[in-house]
Design an enzyme around this catalytic site. Structure first.
Site, mmCIF file in Angstrom:
data_model
loop_
_atom_site.group_PDB
_atom_site.id
_atom_site.type_symbol
_atom_site.label_atom_id
_atom_site.label_comp_id
_atom_site.label_asym_id
_atom_site.label_seq_id
_atom_site.Cartn_x
_atom_site.Cartn_y
_atom_site.Cartn_z
ATOM 1 N N ASN A 28 9.005 4.351 3.153
ATOM 2 C CA ASN A 28 9.073 3.910 4.547
ATOM 3 C C ASN A 28 10.461 3.344 4.817
ATOM 4 O O ASN A 28 11.174 2.974 3.892
ATOM 5 C CB ASN A 28 8.069 2.773 4.783
ATOM 6 C CG ASN A 28 6.651 3.218 4.567
ATOM 7 O OD1 ASN A 28 6.154 3.176 3.457
ATOM 8 N ND2 ASN A 28 6.009 3.662 5.619
ATOM 9 N N ARG A 73 0.835 -1.204 0.000
ATOM 10 C CA ARG A 73 0.000 0.000 0.000
ATOM 11 C C ARG A 73 0.877 1.265 0.000
ATOM 12 O O ARG A 73 1.010 1.931 -1.019
ATOM 13 C CB ARG A 73 -0.950 -0.026 1.218
ATOM 14 C CG ARG A 73 -2.061 1.020 1.175
ATOM 15 C CD ARG A 73 -1.648 2.417 1.574
ATOM 16 N NE ARG A 73 -1.084 2.498 2.917
ATOM 17 C CZ ARG A 73 -0.524 3.590 3.423
ATOM 18 N NH1 ARG A 73 -0.449 4.700 2.696
ATOM 19 N NH2 ARG A 73 0.004 3.608 4.630
ATOM 20 N N CYS A 96 4.323 9.432 0.053
ATOM 21 C CA CYS A 96 2.916 9.826 0.083
ATOM 22 C C CYS A 96 2.674 10.823 -1.045
ATOM 23 O O CYS A 96 3.403 11.802 -1.177
ATOM 24 C CB CYS A 96 2.572 10.463 1.430
ATOM 25 S SG CYS A 96 0.891 11.093 1.504
HETATM 26 P P1 HMG Z 1 -13.496 13.951 -2.004
HETATM 27 O O1 HMG Z 1 -13.234 14.355 -3.421
HETATM 28 O O2 HMG Z 1 -13.656 15.026 -0.979
HETATM 29 O O3 HMG Z 1 -14.709 12.917 -1.902
HETATM 30 O O4 HMG Z 1 -12.297 13.015 -1.572
HETATM 31 P P2 HMG Z 1 -16.285 13.131 -2.018
HETATM 32 O O5 HMG Z 1 -16.900 12.414 -0.872
HETATM 33 O O6 HMG Z 1 -16.621 14.583 -2.254
HETATM 34 O O7 HMG Z 1 -16.605 12.313 -3.379
HETATM 35 C C1 HMG Z 1 -16.082 12.731 -4.643
HETATM 36 C C2 HMG Z 1 -15.941 11.522 -5.540
HETATM 37 O O8 HMG Z 1 -15.042 10.575 -4.965
HETATM 38 C C3 HMG Z 1 -17.245 10.780 -5.773
HETATM 39 O O9 HMG Z 1 -17.157 10.219 -7.083
HETATM 40 C C4 HMG Z 1 -17.178 9.651 -4.791
HETATM 41 O O10 HMG Z 1 -17.931 8.519 -5.203
HETATM 42 C C5 HMG Z 1 -15.685 9.313 -4.825
HETATM 43 P P3 HMG Z 1 -17.792 10.971 -8.352
HETATM 44 O O11 HMG Z 1 -19.245 11.166 -7.975
HETATM 45 O O12 HMG Z 1 -17.048 12.273 -8.499
HETATM 46 O O13 HMG Z 1 -17.543 10.029 -9.487
HETATM 47 N N1 HMG Z 1 -15.245 8.686 -3.567
HETATM 48 C C6 HMG Z 1 -14.623 7.495 -3.511
HETATM 49 N N2 HMG Z 1 -14.271 6.633 -4.482
HETATM 50 C C7 HMG Z 1 -13.663 5.485 -4.076
HETATM 51 N N3 HMG Z 1 -13.393 5.192 -2.782
HETATM 52 C C8 HMG Z 1 -13.724 6.047 -1.807
HETATM 53 C C9 HMG Z 1 -14.381 7.246 -2.164
HETATM 54 N N4 HMG Z 1 -14.835 8.288 -1.445
HETATM 55 C C10 HMG Z 1 -15.365 9.157 -2.320
HETATM 56 N N5 HMG Z 1 -13.434 5.744 -0.531
HETATM 57 C C11 HMG Z 1 -11.385 11.224 -0.251
HETATM 58 C C12 HMG Z 1 -12.209 12.497 -0.251
HETATM 59 C C13 HMG Z 1 -11.089 10.902 1.199
HETATM 60 C C14 HMG Z 1 -12.169 10.104 -0.892
HETATM 61 C C15 HMG Z 1 -10.066 11.479 -1.063
HETATM 62 O O14 HMG Z 1 -9.464 12.618 -0.544
HETATM 63 C C16 HMG Z 1 -9.094 10.335 -0.961
HETATM 64 O O15 HMG Z 1 -9.352 9.254 -1.502
HETATM 65 N N6 HMG Z 1 -7.921 10.538 -0.295
HETATM 66 C C17 HMG Z 1 -6.972 9.496 -0.067
HETATM 67 C C18 HMG Z 1 -5.585 10.026 -0.223
HETATM 68 C C19 HMG Z 1 -4.590 8.947 0.055
HETATM 69 O O16 HMG Z 1 -4.832 7.762 -0.177
HETATM 70 N N7 HMG Z 1 -3.393 9.350 0.538
HETATM 71 C C20 HMG Z 1 -2.340 8.421 0.814
HETATM 72 C C21 HMG Z 1 -2.599 7.542 1.991
HETATM 73 S S1 HMG Z 1 -2.288 8.323 3.554
HETATM 74 C C22 HMG Z 1 -0.596 8.091 3.822
HETATM 75 O O17 HMG Z 1 0.104 7.647 2.938
HETATM 76 C C23 HMG Z 1 -0.047 8.375 5.195
HETATM 77 C C24 HMG Z 1 0.212 7.094 6.005
HETATM 78 O O18 HMG Z 1 1.092 6.217 5.328
HETATM 79 C C25 HMG Z 1 0.822 7.465 7.378
HETATM 80 C C26 HMG Z 1 2.034 8.412 7.258
HETATM 81 O O19 HMG Z 1 3.003 8.089 6.559
HETATM 82 O O20 HMG Z 1 1.938 9.493 7.856
HETATM 83 C C27 HMG Z 1 -1.093 6.334 6.291
HETATM 84 MG MG MG Z 2 3.218 6.379 5.305
#
Ligand code: HMG
Ligand code: MG
Length: 301
Positions: free
Chosen positions: A247, A13, A238
């Site tokens: 990582n 992931r 990220c």
């Molecule tokens: P948004 O645009 O605000 O979502 O995104 P929304 O609720 O307004 O919906 C907009 C569209 O997104 C809609 O589709 C929804 O259906 C779709 P449309 O009508 O436009 O076709 N949607 C989704 N589709 C699939 N799966 C979902 C989903 N939710 C809404 N779950 C959202 C908000 C949270 C979805 C977006 O910002 C997002 O997906 N962010 C994820 C970013 C991410 O993955 N970042 C990396 C991981 S975090 C990380 O790496 C840190 C970590 O490792 C720890 C560290 O290192 O610190 C964990």
């Molecule tokens: Mg991370």
């Protein structure tokens, strides 16, 4: 009995999410099988996030459905909201991770919501998980610094960690998202967080941008942490933290704990083979110092 740590492999992931070229699902599944073959029992397999935000994770349901059952192996997946949770549960997830941040700006950039709003979004996820017996892990990002806001107060991290713990996360993984931490800051951070969340419920998630992740793990281990996230071959970064590298490499962590006489349950030689395999699929050499040293030794012998 030997002291033991639990390694949570986040390569499939966190390691792959930032890769520009879309990696075939079959390669992701083979990577996971190879990791299990090394003795790894906790694997973060994919993320049920929006494919518009993170295209590499768009095959989340296919990955989830392709996972093989193995005794003792626990898969988890990221879920940012109820939509993600429902899709993950539908595909068979038994453990999910919600991810908050200790920085308002990072929270907006990463999940399009502020910290308080993100916690509100997680509430129905936790409720749905409870009803269906799905375990929930929590992340706090930017615990030692934010790419947009700079220094982050340990107290801020402690409050977010406490909120996630009180909401029902069984473990809180503290993310040094951009790898700017050093051991002194890690100690201050854990002191602050430990006053709000029991230490056995904390995990360390160190990115290795400045090469300090192993030192930070030792500091966290000294403070009582026994769970560490890592990524084979040091893959990753990220998409919403420009310049942050992967990582800490799982090989580096296993080498460290092997040499300290602490059990990980992971076979280092096989892990290096796995690092070589996935790196070759991504057209590069393994990034970790330990993998490079072991490969060089193999060539000499
Ligand atoms: P948004 O645009 O605000 O979502 O995104 P929304 O609720 O307004 O919906 C907009 C569209 O997104 C809609 O589709 C929804 O259906 C779709 P449309 O009508 O436009 O076709 N949607 C989704 N589709 C699939 N799966 C979902 C989903 N939710 C809404 N779950 C959202 C908000 C949270 C979805 C977006 O910002 C997002 O997906 N962010 C994820 C970013 C991410 O993955 N970042 C990396 C991981 S975090 C990380 O790496 C840190 C970590 O490792 C720890 C560290 O290192 O610190 C964990
Ligand atoms: Mg991370």
């Amino acid at each position: 009995m030997r002291d033991r740590v639990r390694i949570v492999e986040v390569g499939p992931r966190d390691g792959l999410q930032n890769e520009k070229q879309i990696i075939p699902t079959a390669i992701k599944l083979e990577l996971i099988e190879r990791l299990i073959g090394c003795g790894i029992q906790n694997i973060e397999a994919t993320a049920f996030v929006s494919p518009k935000w993170v295209p590499q994770m768009a095959d989340h349901s296919a990955v989830m459905r392709g996972l093989k059952k193995h005794d003792g192996v626990c898969y988890s997946v990221l879920t940012p909201n109820l939509q993600g949770f429902e899709a993950a549960a539908e595909a068979g997830a038994k453990e999910v991770a919600i991810f908050a941040a200790a920085s308002e700006t990072f929270s907006h950039k990463n999940i399009n919501a502020g910290i308080a709003q993100s916690l509100e979004r997680f509430a129905p996820v936790i409720e749905a998980a409870r009803k269906t017996g799905v375990k929930i892990r929590g992340y706090v990002s930017c615990v030692l610094g934010c790419p947009y806001e700079g220094d982050i107060a340990p107290q801020t991290v402690a409050h977010v960690a406490k909120d996630l713990y009180d909401m029902g996360c069984y473990e809180i993984s503290l993310g040094d998202t951009i790898g700017v931490g050093v051991p002194d800051n890690v100690r201050r951070l854990i002191e602050a967080v430990a006053s709000e969340v029991p230490v056995p419920a904390l995990a360390g998630h160190f990115h290795d941008t400045y090469g300090m992740a192993v030192a930070n793990i030792v500091a966290a281990h000294t403070m009582g942490l026994r769970v560490f996230d890592s990524s084979v071959s040091g893959l990753g970064g990220c998409p919403y933290a420009a310049g942050a590298s992967g990582n800490v490499a799982t090989e580096d962590v296993v080498w460290l704990f092997d040499r300290m006489g602490i059990e990980t349950g992971i076979e280092l030689d096989k892990l290096v083979d796995c690092a070589v395999w996935i790196s070759s699929r991504l057209d590069r050499q393994p990034a970790s110092r330990v993998a490079q040293a072991i490969i060089a030794t193999r060539k000499r012998n």
